[in-house]
Design an enzyme around this catalytic site. Sequence first.
Site, PDB file in Angstrom:
ATOM      1  N   LEU A  90       0.938  -1.179  -0.084  1.00 31.60           N
ATOM      2  CA  LEU A  90       0.171  -0.024   0.040  1.00 31.60           C
ATOM      3  C   LEU A  90       1.007   1.264  -0.179  1.00 31.60           C
ATOM      4  O   LEU A  90       1.949   1.256   0.761  1.00 31.60           O
ATOM      5  CB  LEU A  90      -1.023   0.009   1.268  1.00 31.60           C
ATOM      6  CG  LEU A  90      -1.908   1.290   1.307  1.00 31.60           C
ATOM      7  CD1 LEU A  90      -3.018   1.214   0.264  1.00 31.60           C
ATOM      8  CD2 LEU A  90      -2.696   0.918   2.696  1.00 31.60           C
ATOM      9  N   LYS A  91       0.546   2.377  -0.780  1.00 27.80           N
ATOM     10  CA  LYS A  91       1.470   3.274  -0.981  1.00 27.80           C
ATOM     11  C   LYS A  91       0.582   4.760  -0.559  1.00 27.80           C
ATOM     12  O   LYS A  91       0.358   5.474  -1.641  1.00 27.80           O
ATOM     13  CB  LYS A  91       1.819   3.627  -2.322  1.00 27.80           C
ATOM     14  CG  LYS A  91       3.188   4.631  -2.489  1.00 27.80           C
ATOM     15  CD  LYS A  91       3.905   4.130  -4.017  1.00 27.80           C
ATOM     16  CE  LYS A  91       4.925   5.394  -4.139  1.00 27.80           C
ATOM     17  NZ  LYS A  91       5.521   5.311  -5.477  1.00 27.80           N
TER      18      LYS A  91
END
Length: 150
Positions: A16-17
């Site tokens: 997840l960014k």
Amino acid sequence: YKALSDHHVMLEGTLLKPNMVRSGSESASPADANQIALATVRVLQHTVPCAVPGITFLSGGMSEEEASLALNAINQAPGPRPWSLTFSYGRALQQSCLKAWKGEDANVPQAQTVLMARAQANSLANLGKYAGGAGGDASTASSFVKGYVY
């Protein structure tokens, strides 16, 4: 994450960014690193399955130093943090390095020194062991650009 599960995506193979949870850019009282950390970790605890191996934060326009301090506080936040919480900074890793370099070959050694200082700061922040102060004045300059579009 339900849609990913419905489509049989193996969460263990994802990252997840996101940005960190912060006050708005025009807030009269911006959140400090500890407030950012607590809000960010709480949101992640309520939304991100522990099968996700890592969360790689963007700097979201924070200065290099602000981003490092916030990441450090995130890695010191109380409660379960089943993911690797690290950085995926562009501007907040390179800004002072590019300023030191100025596109001139003669400045390469200085730019490399600055880049190593920022990389070391973020490495320590990733472990929750960054005390602050790396990079000098250039590292405290905001990288926020109002209306920036990727």
